[in-house]
Design an enzyme around this catalytic site. Structure first.
Site, mmCIF file in Angstrom:
data_model
loop_
_atom_site.group_PDB
_atom_site.id
_atom_site.type_symbol
_atom_site.label_atom_id
_atom_site.label_comp_id
_atom_site.label_asym_id
_atom_site.label_seq_id
_atom_site.Cartn_x
_atom_site.Cartn_y
_atom_site.Cartn_z
ATOM 1 N N ASP A 44 49.414 80.455 21.215
ATOM 2 C CA ASP A 44 49.339 80.952 22.283
ATOM 3 C C ASP A 44 48.662 82.431 22.176
ATOM 4 O OD1 ASP A 44 49.962 81.654 25.454
ATOM 5 O OD2 ASP A 44 51.005 83.356 24.474
ATOM 6 N N ARG A 92 41.434 84.383 26.111
ATOM 7 C CA ARG A 92 41.317 84.250 27.367
ATOM 8 C C ARG A 92 41.288 85.708 27.927
ATOM 9 N NH1 ARG A 92 46.848 82.012 28.984
ATOM 10 N NH2 ARG A 92 46.316 82.186 31.180
HETATM 11 N N1 URA Z 1 51.765 85.851 31.088
HETATM 12 C C1 URA Z 1 51.766 84.985 29.956
HETATM 13 O O1 URA Z 1 52.466 85.039 29.098
HETATM 14 N N2 URA Z 1 50.703 84.053 29.841
HETATM 15 C C2 URA Z 1 49.680 84.017 30.843
HETATM 16 O O2 URA Z 1 48.744 83.305 30.641
HETATM 17 C C3 URA Z 1 49.853 85.049 31.747
HETATM 18 C C4 URA Z 1 50.818 85.832 31.893
#
Ligand code: URA
Length: 439
Positions: A161, A168
Site C-alpha cells: 500500500d 497514486r
Molecule cells: N485512505 C487510504 O488509506 N487509502 C486511500 O486510497 C484513500 C484514503
C-alpha cells in the site's frame, strides 16, 4: 506474466485473474515492474474499475505483502473503526478508550492529516511526549496489556500500500473505489481485528461529495471486508459542517477530553455513540443499539472511559496531566475572535462549510498543504458556531488560535467568514447518520 499483458487486459476492460494481481503486486515490490507500468495499470483500474472478486484479490494480496498481526491470546473481541476523513473528526480519540472501557479491544493503526482534513496521529502528538511510532513488538505488547493502541503503520505492515499510494498520489489515481477499498482494508485487516466499523463521510468537507459516491464506497468496503471473513458495517455520516466546535490538533484533543468527561457537543457525541454502538454490536457485547448506547453512556458517566484514556496516554509516553489540566496542551500565543457582521445579528446560520473551515485551520498552521509538512500543533479554531444557531452580537462565530501574525491569519479570517451563510428563515437540523450499510 508480462506487465504489459496485465495492463492490456485491464485497459480493454477485462477481468484480472488472481495470479495476475499477485504477479503485479509481487513485481511492484521486487522492482521487476517499473513505476511507469504500475502507474499505467493503476490508471487502467481507475478508468475500467474492478469486480468485487478482483477487489477482494487485490486487498488480500496487499494484506499479505507484509506482516499480518494476530492476537489469538486476547479473549476480547478486537474491533476497530475507520473514518474516511473529515473536519473536526476526533471520534477515534474518544471512541477508542470508550470502546475499551465497554469491553472491546481496539488495536488501531491510524494515519496523518492531509489538506483540509485532520489526522488522528497528529492530534495525539499534541499531547506532550505522546509517541505514535511504536515498533511492531511494542505495539503488540501494549495491545496485550491494555487492549488498545493508536499508532502509525510500521515498515513491516502492508508495504504494497505504501508503494502504490505514493504512486497514486502523483498520478491522479487516488479516486477509484476498488483502489481505495483495497488500500483502507489491507491496512485495517493487518491489525488482526475480528470486525470493522466504517464511517464513510459525505459532504462538502469529505472525500466523497455525493450520497451515491459515499454509498458505493460504503458497500464496497463492507462487502470486501465480509468476503475476506471479517464482519463489517458502515455508517454514512454527514460532513457538511465540522464535527464539534474545535478544529486543529491540541484544541481537538481538549474537546475529546471534554467528551470523555461528559461535556461533549451534541453532534460529536451523536456520531461517537452511533459508531460505538456498531462496534459493540459487531463485537458481540450487546444485542441492540439502545443497549449499546446505555453502556457507552455509563462508561462516560462512571469515569471508566476516562481511565482507559489515561492508560492509553501513559502507555504511549504521553503526559496524562492533560486530562485534568488541558492548559498543559500546546497553547497558541495569539487568539482572535471572529464576530458576525452587524447585518447578520439575529439571523440563523444555515451554512458552515467544513471544507472552508478546514482550510482556515490549515492556513493557521494546523494542517498540511503537502505530505510531510510540519504542523503547528497549538494552532486551530475553537468556539465554532453551528448550523441552526442564531448569530448574536458579541458572540464569535469562531476564535482563531495562532503563533505568528502572518498573511495566513488574514487568509484564515476571510476563509472562515466565507464558510458561513445565514438567513432569517429557520433551519431544520438534519440527522448526522444518513444510513447504515451492512452488506
Ligand atoms: N485512505 C487510504 O488509506 N487509502 C486511500 O486510497 C484513500 C484514503
Amino acid at each position: 506474466m508480462l506487465p504489459q499483458e496485465i495492463i492490456a487486459t485491464k485497459r480493454d476492460g477485462g477481468v484480472l485473474e488472481r495470479a495476475a494481481i499477485e504477479a503485479f503486486i509481487q513485481g511492484a515490490l521486487d522492482g521487476s515492474f517499473k513505476d511507469y507500468q504500475i502507474s499505467a495499470l493503476l490508471m487502467a483500474i481507475v478508468l475500467r474499475g474492478m469486480s468485487p472478486e478482483e477487489t477482494v484479490d487485490l486487498t488480500r494480496t496487499m494484506l499479505n505483502s507484509g506482516e499480518r498481526i494476530r492476537f489469538p491470546e486476547i479473549e476480547r473481541a478486537k474491533v476497530d473503526k475507520h473514518s474516511t476523513g473529515g473536519v473536526g473528526d476526533k471520534v477515534s480519540l474518544i471512541l477508542t478508550p470508550l470502546a475499551v472501557a465497554c469491553g472491546l479491544c481496539v488495536p488501531m493503526i491510524s494515519g496523518r492529516g492531509l489538506g483540509h482534513t485532520g489526522g488522528t496521529l497528529d492530534k495525539l502528538e499534541a499531547i506532550p511526549g505522546f509517541r505514535t511510532d511504536l515498533t511492531n513488538s511494542a505495539y503488540k505488547e501494549q495491545v496485550r496489556n491494555i487492549h488498545q493502541a493508536i499508532v502509525s503503520q510500521t515498515d513491516q505492515m502492508v508495504p504494497a500500500d505504501r508503494l502504490l499510494y505514493a504512486l497514486r498520489d502523483v498520478t491522479a489515481t487516488v479516486e477509484s473505489i476498488p483502489l481505495i477499498t483495497a488500500s483502507i482494508l489491507s491496512k485495517k485487516l493487518a491489525e488482526g481485528i475480528d470486525a470493522l466499523v466504517l464511517d464513510v463521510k459525505v459532504g462538502k468537507g469529505a472525500f466523497m461529495q455525493t450520497l451515491p459516491q459515499a454509498r458505493e464506497l460504503a458497500h464496497s468496503l463492507v462487502s470486501v471486508c465480509q468476503l475476506l471473513g471479517n464482519p463489517a458495517s458502515a455508517l454514512i455520516t454527514r460532513m457538511d459542517q465540522p464535527l464539534g466546535r474545535c478544529v486543529g490538533n491540541a484544541v481537538e484533543v481538549a474537546e475529546a477530553i471534554a467528551c470523555l468527561r461528559g461535556q461533549g457537543p451534541d453532534d460529536l457525541m451523536e456520531v461517537t455513540f452511533a459508531l460505538g454502538a456498531e462496534m459493540l454490536r459487531l463485537g458481540g457485547l450487546v444485542k441492540s443499539a439502545s443497549e449499546a448506547r446505555k453502556r457507552l453512556q455509563a462508561a462516560i458517566a462512571d469515569g471508566s472511559a476516562m481511565t482507559a484514556m489515561r492508560s492509553l496516554i501513559e502507555a504511549q509516553a504521553g503526559n496524562p496531566e492533560v486530562l485534568d489540566a488541558p492548559e498543559k496542551l500546546p497553547q497558541a500565543r495569539f487568539s482572535r475572535p471572529i464576530y458576525p457582521p452587524k447585518t447578520a445579528i439575529g439571523a440563523t446560520i444555515h451554512r458552515a462549510d467544513a471544507d472552508k473551515i478546514g482550510q482556515a485551520a490549515r492556513l493557521l498552521g494546523a494542517g498540511r498543504a503537502f505530505a510531510g509538512a510540519e504542523l503547528d500543533l497549538a494552532a486551530g479554531i475553537t468556539d465554532l458556531a453551528k448550523i441552526g444557531e442564531t448569530l448574536r452580537e458579541n458572540q464569535p462565530m469562531g476564535i482563531l488560535h495562532f503563533n505568528t501574525e502572518s498573511a495566513g491569519v488574514e487568509a484564515a479570517y476571510s476563509r472562515l467568514l466565507a464558510a458561513y451563510g445565514w438567513s432569517t428563515e429557520s433551519v431544520i437540523r438534519k440527522p448526522l447518520v444518513i444510513e447504515r450499510v451492512d452488506s
